[in-house]
Design a protein around this motif. Structure first.
Motif, PDB file in Angstrom:
ATOM      1  N   GLY A 227      95.269 136.555  30.465  1.00 55.56           N
ATOM      2  CA  GLY A 227      94.350 135.790  31.178  1.00 55.56           C
ATOM      3  C   GLY A 227      93.922 134.446  30.802  1.00 55.56           C
ATOM      4  N   HIS A 228      94.487 133.795  29.782  1.00 53.09           N
ATOM      5  CA  HIS A 228      94.018 132.498  30.044  1.00 53.09           C
ATOM      6  C   HIS A 228      95.032 130.999  29.900  1.00 53.09           C
ATOM      7  CE1 HIS A 228      90.397 134.342  27.851  1.00 53.09           C
ATOM      8  NE2 HIS A 228      91.066 134.504  26.562  1.00 53.09           N
ATOM      9  N   CYS A 229      94.958 130.470  31.173  1.00 57.26           N
ATOM     10  CA  CYS A 229      95.876 129.403  31.185  1.00 57.26           C
ATOM     11  C   CYS A 229      96.314 128.734  29.561  1.00 57.26           C
ATOM     12  CB  CYS A 229      95.489 128.229  31.880  1.00 57.26           C
ATOM     13  SG  CYS A 229      96.111 126.928  31.862  1.00 57.26           S
ATOM     14  N   VAL A 230      97.424 128.936  29.532  1.00 51.42           N
ATOM     15  CA  VAL A 230      98.062 128.483  28.093  1.00 51.42           C
ATOM     16  C   VAL A 230      98.965 126.519  28.345  1.00 51.42           C
ATOM     17  CG1 VAL A 230      97.771 130.625  26.583  1.00 51.42           C
ATOM     18  CG2 VAL A 230      99.966 129.492  27.778  1.00 51.42           C
ATOM     19  N   PHE A 231      98.980 126.721  29.844  1.00 53.80           N
ATOM     20  CA  PHE A 231      99.835 125.544  30.093  1.00 53.80           C
ATOM     21  C   PHE A 231      99.295 125.054  31.056  1.00 53.80           C
ATOM     22  CE2 PHE A 231     103.297 122.690  30.854  1.00 53.80           C
ATOM     23  CZ  PHE A 231     103.748 122.131  29.693  1.00 53.80           C
TER      24      PHE A 231
END
Length: 298
Positions: free
Chosen positions: A144-148
């Motif tokens: 659920g999180h943007c890592v790139f």
């Protein structure tokens, strides 16, 4: 007649070591172009890394971001890879770019180095064709999180590691399930990227005026998995179902390592790259020249 463009940035291909005959040649080329621009009444600046690696200290240096804010034209000397890297960074500023080809193919750096002065004279006076290219905005989502987060002008490629087996990818378009594809990978290419990796993987050419993308499987397990053209208003999502050493490449210039369950979402960016070409330029002329069409006929 003086140049229509007052503040012109020069960005060049150079040897990172700054030594050897190629480095000297690159320095001489950039110096010659800078002198030519100055004679046309342009105020010339060099991109900071170009300045540092060529030693042409008689010209002021600027970061790419400062060029985007202060310059009204950017001249890129190199190959398509050089233009891709700069094009992504300048697109948010709307600065037009002209490409002088010092590389090999030159699909988007289309002015030959050997006669650049003849070609640039009328362009600097305002005689040119303008060509806008859409960018892709890609994000890697994990739990659920943007890592790139990255922009791409050519393509977004999800593929397996060099020694790993096939990957399985779940593909969705606008939230609709398309298929689970088992392959060596998957390419999402813009019209600009249709002449790059997508072409070698069997994808079609897409004219840059078409607001579309190409979805191209790389060596698919099922041969009926064929390339498909999508509207670029769609959002494509790719989820990693299985596979080892999976990665995502953005214009083959930035890389994200992926885990099972990661989702790569790709949508059309709000930014477009602005390319200027000589008057009378045609995309078909470029294809005919670079792909050697009409050769070998009777």
């Amino acid at each position: 007649m003086k140049s229509k463009f007052q503040h012109v940035a020069l960005i060049g291909k150079y040897q990172t070591q700054g030594t050897g005959p190629n480095a000297v040649s690159s320095r001489m080329v950039l110096d010659d172009i800078a002198h030519f621009l100055a004679r046309q009444g342009c105020e010339v600046v060099l991109e900071s890394e170009t300045l540092a690696n060529t030693g042409l200290t008689q010209y002021p240096g600027m970061s790419v971001e400062a060029i985007g804010t202060h310059c009204d034209l950017c001249l890129v000397v190199g190959g398509d890879g050089t233009m891709l890297g700069i094009g992504r960074r300048l697109a948010p500023y709307g600065v037009p770019m002209i490409g002088i080809n010092q590389g090999r193919l030159g699909f988007i750096t289309d002015i030959p180095l050997e006669n650049y002065q003849t070609t640039l004279h009328p362009m600097l006076r305002g005689e040119y064709e303008e060509d806008h290219r859409s960018l892709m905005h890609a994000r890697v989502m994990r739990d659920g999180h943007c890592v790139f987060d990255a922009l791409a002008l050519n393509d977004v490629v999800v593929n397996r590691g060099g020694t790993a087996g096939m990957v399985e990818l779940r593909v969705e378009v606008n939230g609709h399930f398309v298929a689970n594809q088992r392959a060596d990978g998957l390419i999402i290419a813009s019209p600009t990227g249709s002449t790059a990796y997508a072409l070698s993987a069997g994808g079609p050419l897409l004219h840059p005026s078409i607001p579309g993308w190409i979805l191209v499987p790389i060596a698919p397990h099922t041969l009926s998995n064929r390339p498909i053209v999508l509207a670029d208003a769609a959002e494509v999502a790719i989820e990693i179902v299985s596979g080892r050493d999976v990665s995502a490449n953005f214009d083959m210039q930035s890389l994200a390592s992926l885990l099972l369950g990661d989702r790569i979402t790709v949508r059309r960016s709000e930014h477009r790259a602005r390319f200027l070409h000589p008057k009378g330029w045609s995309y078909f002329d470029t294809l005919r020249k670079k792909m050697h069409w009409n050769e070998g006929g009777s």
